[in-house]
Design a protein around this motif. Structure first.
Motif, PDB file in Angstrom:
ATOM      1  N   ARG A  35     116.714  63.132  73.680  1.00 30.92           N
ATOM      2  CA  ARG A  35     117.311  61.923  73.106  1.00 30.92           C
ATOM      3  C   ARG A  35     116.672  60.650  73.668  1.00 30.92           C
ATOM      4  N   GLU A  38     116.278  57.552  71.480  1.00 27.56           N
ATOM      5  CA  GLU A  38     117.439  57.025  70.769  1.00 27.56           C
ATOM      6  C   GLU A  38     117.910  55.717  71.407  1.00 27.56           C
ATOM      7  N   LEU A  40     120.334  54.663  73.165  1.00 35.38           N
ATOM      8  CA  LEU A  40     121.435  55.085  74.025  1.00 35.38           C
ATOM      9  C   LEU A  40     122.016  53.902  74.796  1.00 35.38           C
ATOM     10  N   ASP A 107     126.826  56.482  76.207  1.00 28.76           N
ATOM     11  CA  ASP A 107     126.299  57.818  75.930  1.00 28.76           C
ATOM     12  C   ASP A 107     126.016  58.575  77.217  1.00 28.76           C
ATOM     13  N   LYS A 133     131.514  58.325  75.483  1.00 26.75           N
ATOM     14  CA  LYS A 133     131.667  58.863  74.140  1.00 26.75           C
ATOM     15  C   LYS A 133     131.925  60.367  74.179  1.00 26.75           C
ATOM     16  N   GLY A 136     129.304  62.749  75.359  1.00 25.06           N
ATOM     17  CA  GLY A 136     128.482  62.000  76.303  1.00 25.06           C
ATOM     18  C   GLY A 136     128.296  62.756  77.603  1.00 25.06           C
ATOM     19  N   CYS A 253     129.557  67.309  80.445  1.00 25.22           N
ATOM     20  CA  CYS A 253     129.552  66.879  79.045  1.00 25.22           C
ATOM     21  C   CYS A 253     130.998  66.716  78.593  1.00 25.22           C
ATOM     22  N   GLY A 257     132.493  66.062  71.365  1.00 27.16           N
ATOM     23  CA  GLY A 257     131.266  65.733  70.652  1.00 27.16           C
ATOM     24  C   GLY A 257     130.881  66.838  69.690  1.00 27.16           C
TER      25      GLY A 257
END
Length: 264
Positions: A35, A38, A40, A107, A133, A136, A253, A257
């Motif tokens: 990622r 991205e 973020l 994130d 998030k 996240g 984590c 999500g």
């Protein structure tokens, strides 16, 4: 992450060479690498001179990066990076930072701050609940300080021997004797005693950051803890989708999500 980008740093007054902890870099590469391009929103607690922020600024070219430290950061950054001054357990400050920098949630959060269990757990639960998030990632660095007696909440680890207790050994021997095995009621009784008197608690180390990490293990077991027939409290799912624990490094984590269940 390349090991050459993070210099030697200290925890308290003890130098820690993170080039010797290669799995830190593997974890960041594995979980952030896919990622890294991205947009973020990242928060790092504990940035010292800003060396790690410099790395994230380069390695995450489209991320908005926020740092927090008890001292002002003298390093200069581009417009994507901003540093705040304060303590990681200041929930009002964390709320303000999130409102200004990531109103929809971060994130990625990295805790490389005090390495004191009580402070780390306050910021972790507040940020996990309110400002990370779903799906996240929350990285916790250097949790092994709980084993250091020179640390304010640390202590030497003195493990107990992984062996049967005296009463377990006695019942084990009795269960195997011919006299017990030849009498059904006696065999059933010793079998019942072996099952019901088995050692139930294993007194592991629980000081400082070590105890905090073990608290996260409990959270991973929330569905079993709150099982309607075997657990206590209202049944609920864990707030953690998965967790990886390694030497000095934890990756959490957050549940909820879309891809959280598969990124492990």
């Amino acid at each position: 992450m390349t090991a050459t980008t993070i210099p030697v740093k200290t925890i308290g007054d003890i130098p820690i060479d993170k080039m010797g902890l290669a799995h830190y870099f593997r974890n960041y590469t594995e979980f952030l690498g896919p990622r890294r391009h991205e947009a973020l929103d990242m928060l790092e607690l504990g940035v010292a001179r800003g060396d790690s922020l410099k790395h994230w600024e380069s390695w995450l070219p489209n991320a908005r990066i926020t740092g927090l430290d008890i001292n002002p950061c003298a390093a200069s950054f581009g417009e994507r990076v901003r540093c705040y001054v304060g303590e990681q357990q200041d929930k009002a400050l964390l709320d303000r930072i999130a409102a200004e920098r990531a109103p929809r949630g971060f994130d990625v959060i990295i805790d490389d701050a005090a390495h004191v269990g009580q402070l780390a757990r306050i910021s972790f639960w507040h940020l996990l609940e309110h400002h990370l998030k779903p799906g996240g990632l929350y990285f916790i660095e250097d949790w092994g300080t709980g084993y250091w007696p020179q640390y304010p909440d640390g202590k030497h680890y003195r493990p107990e021997s992984p062996d049967l207790s005296w009463h377990e050994r006695m019942l084990d021997r009795a269960h195997k004797t011919g006299a017990v095995r030849g009498l059904y009621p006696l065999r059933k009784l010793t079998g019942w005693l072996r099952w019901n008197l088995v050692r139930r608690r294993f007194h592991g180390h629980d000081r400082g950051m070590v105890g905090f990490v073990k608290e996260l293990v409990d959270e991973c077991g929330a569905e079993d803890m709150t099982h309607p027939t075997l657990g206590t409290g209202a049944q609920r799912s864990s707030r953690i989708a998965w967790m990886r624990v390694s030497l000095g490094h934890v990756v959490v984590c957050k549940a909820g999500g879309e891809d959280a269940a598969t990124l492990h």
